[in-house]
Design a protein around this motif. Sequence first.
Motif, PDB file in Angstrom:
ATOM      1  N   MET A 188      58.513  32.931  60.124  1.00 23.31           N
ATOM      2  CA  MET A 188      59.485  33.471  59.180  1.00 23.31           C
ATOM      3  C   MET A 188      59.026  34.791  58.590  1.00 23.31           C
ATOM      4  O   MET A 188      57.851  34.957  58.267  1.00 23.31           O
ATOM      5  CB  MET A 188      59.739  32.482  58.043  1.00 23.31           C
ATOM      6  N   SER A 189      59.965  35.703  58.440  1.00 29.55           N
ATOM      7  CA  SER A 189      59.646  36.923  57.702  1.00 29.55           C
ATOM      8  C   SER A 189      59.306  36.554  56.265  1.00 29.55           C
ATOM      9  O   SER A 189      59.894  35.643  55.693  1.00 29.55           O
ATOM     10  CB  SER A 189      60.834  37.887  57.720  1.00 29.55           C
ATOM     11  N   GLY A 190      58.337  37.257  55.693  1.00 31.37           N
ATOM     12  CA  GLY A 190      57.885  36.941  54.349  1.00 31.37           C
ATOM     13  C   GLY A 190      56.615  36.115  54.341  1.00 31.37           C
ATOM     14  O   GLY A 190      55.920  36.054  53.335  1.00 31.37           O
ATOM     15  N   ALA A 191      56.294  35.455  55.496  1.00 33.72           N
ATOM     16  CA  ALA A 191      55.026  34.732  55.595  1.00 33.72           C
ATOM     17  C   ALA A 191      53.884  35.748  55.677  1.00 33.72           C
ATOM     18  O   ALA A 191      54.047  36.833  56.235  1.00 33.72           O
ATOM     19  CB  ALA A 191      55.027  33.831  56.821  1.00 33.72           C
ATOM     20  N   VAL A 192      52.737  35.403  55.105  1.00 33.50           N
ATOM     21  CA  VAL A 192      51.577  36.296  55.119  1.00 33.50           C
ATOM     22  C   VAL A 192      50.632  35.865  56.233  1.00 33.50           C
ATOM     23  O   VAL A 192      50.206  34.701  56.284  1.00 33.50           O
ATOM     24  CB  VAL A 192      50.848  36.274  53.759  1.00 33.50           C
ATOM     25  N   ASN A 193      50.316  36.795  57.128  1.00 30.74           N
ATOM     26  CA  ASN A 193      49.443  36.502  58.252  1.00 30.74           C
ATOM     27  C   ASN A 193      48.024  36.180  57.768  1.00 30.74           C
ATOM     28  O   ASN A 193      47.589  36.628  56.700  1.00 30.74           O
ATOM     29  CB  ASN A 193      49.420  37.697  59.214  1.00 30.74           C
ATOM     30  N   GLY A 194      47.285  35.423  58.584  1.00 29.23           N
ATOM     31  CA  GLY A 194      45.927  35.049  58.244  1.00 29.23           C
ATOM     32  C   GLY A 194      44.921  36.131  58.583  1.00 29.23           C
ATOM     33  O   GLY A 194      45.179  37.318  58.390  1.00 29.23           O
TER      34      GLY A 194
END
Length: 630
Positions: A188-194
């Motif tokens: 999903m857009s808005g998720a923060v990558n690790g």
Amino acid sequence: MKLLALARRYPLLSGGLLATAAVIVLEIAKMSDAARWTATIAVGAVIAWTAWGMLRDILRGHYGLDILAVVAMVATLAVGEYIAALVIVLMLSGGEALEDYAQRRAARDLTALLDRSPQTAHVMVDGEETQTRDVPVDEVEPGTVLLVRPAEIVPVDGTLLSAEASFDESSLTGESVPVARTTGDEVMSGAVNGSAAVRIRTVRRSADSQYQQIVALVHEAQQTKAPVVRLADRFAVPFTIVSITIAGIAWAVSGDPVRFAQVLVLATPCPLLIAAPVAFLGGLSRTAKEGLVVKGGAVLEQLARIRSVAFDKTGTLTQGRPALVEVRPAVGVDADELLLLAASAEQYSSHVLAQGIRRAAVERGLTLAPATHAEEIATNGVTAHIDGRTVVVGKPAYIAALAPDATRTDLQAGQLAAYVAIDGRYAGALVLADAVRPESADVITALRAHGVERIAILTGDADATASAVAAELGVTEVHAELLPAEKVALAAEMAPRPMMMVGDGVNDAPVLAAADVGIAMGARGSTAAGEAADAVVLKDSLAPVVGAAAIGRHTLRVAYTAIWIGIVLSVGLMLIATTGVIPAVVGAFTQELVDLATILYALRALTGPSTVSRSDVHPASVENRVNIAP
């Protein structure tokens, strides 16, 4: 600089403070005439400004409480109580500043999403991670391969191309633990990558992506003025009449016009004007904390009165994540080969069953193969050319049209099947089941406990499947195999009202728009459903639905109570003032305390009711939420 910014933000308050300071200095210097003229000019300007706004409202057919403030300021100036007049100005402007503060605090949770909205995307050039070009997120087309660097926000909804990755989805779903994604999962857009750079292939434009849709809802929630704010205006005419009558009687009985002013300074309408909007802004903030974006105070008021509720089934009462339970290959077909080819083809499908099939293949250690060509036929299935073979996965009728030897497989209630054809021959079926959400039963029980008299399931799914879910949840009213228009018709006939509909799919959009309150399951629900709904659940849980209803009732109680606190205190003080024991200046300061008490009470909507979701829905239901995988 900070003081200058505050002065520009609140010119009426800063002007009133300057005028008051000037009057105090002039009084100390024994320049009473100059002090009187300074106060008269300053208060006169405020009277003119307020009267002009009041006149415009009257011409639009709106009768508010401003007339009391104007009459009080005119009366105090007329009897020479110019300091009391200045205090009224400070009270009005201070109330405006306090309301603005309350708005900012109440909107803090809603604006948190806006501050993180992604603006650019890294488009990969020739498939090389070292070669990217930045483009505005609005210009990214579906099918584009993007690079998302460590700790960056995913700009557009996409499918993960990297082997595995971890994403922080807390701002979208409330899930505090980072979630793992594997190849083929939607991100999903808005998720923060690790901590590792990943590649995604976009599946939607920016305007249609999850995060941007939530941002749009946030804008709408902030800009919508709650109709219940007019609640105070419904008290305007009687309160004005009562106040002026008390003041007039006090003047007539005492023969002293000062008494008229002494009464009216205690009738200024700040408590009524500010209490309702502060309470409803607090309620909107509370629903945001519970994981629900509500589009305005009017929705909260309706939520407080809900008497009928209808639920969609798939993705709403159920998890919407069908899991593979059995592979049923045709004669001569290997089960693992069937699953591998089907899952490889389903990499290019957005259907709800596709992810369950892909996930099952990965869990069994199968390496998905790329396709040289893939095409999804909306509502029917997907076709892909894999290792020189044509693989089709889809509905039984669609597969039968391509493979005449296809046969339907037997299914139990609650099961679903994806049929597979390979090179024009029937290859078998993949059986999946969609489990009921662990919190669904508790949500339904809690709604009944809160006064909901009628609960029904409205679904397009098969009757046997819908009935099995209803029986598990204790719901006796089930309407299955419905078209969108039939859902709308049934919702329109449901009684008692108001009626709430909870759904997630595109086919739910019409009924969500038609219901008194439509709630969309936005964590994985469709864009159309979110746009049509009055509120959107941001968590992958039904618990916020119960929380929102409780918050609506609490907010409405707070708004009414705050208004009545203001009325009772003001009227009581006015009656005392008729005896002349409260000088105009003292009365003006006393009314400021009434304002403060009313607003502080209205701010209770920010903090209560506490831990709604956990108190109304069993903790296990909330704790056991599945990770979101759109």
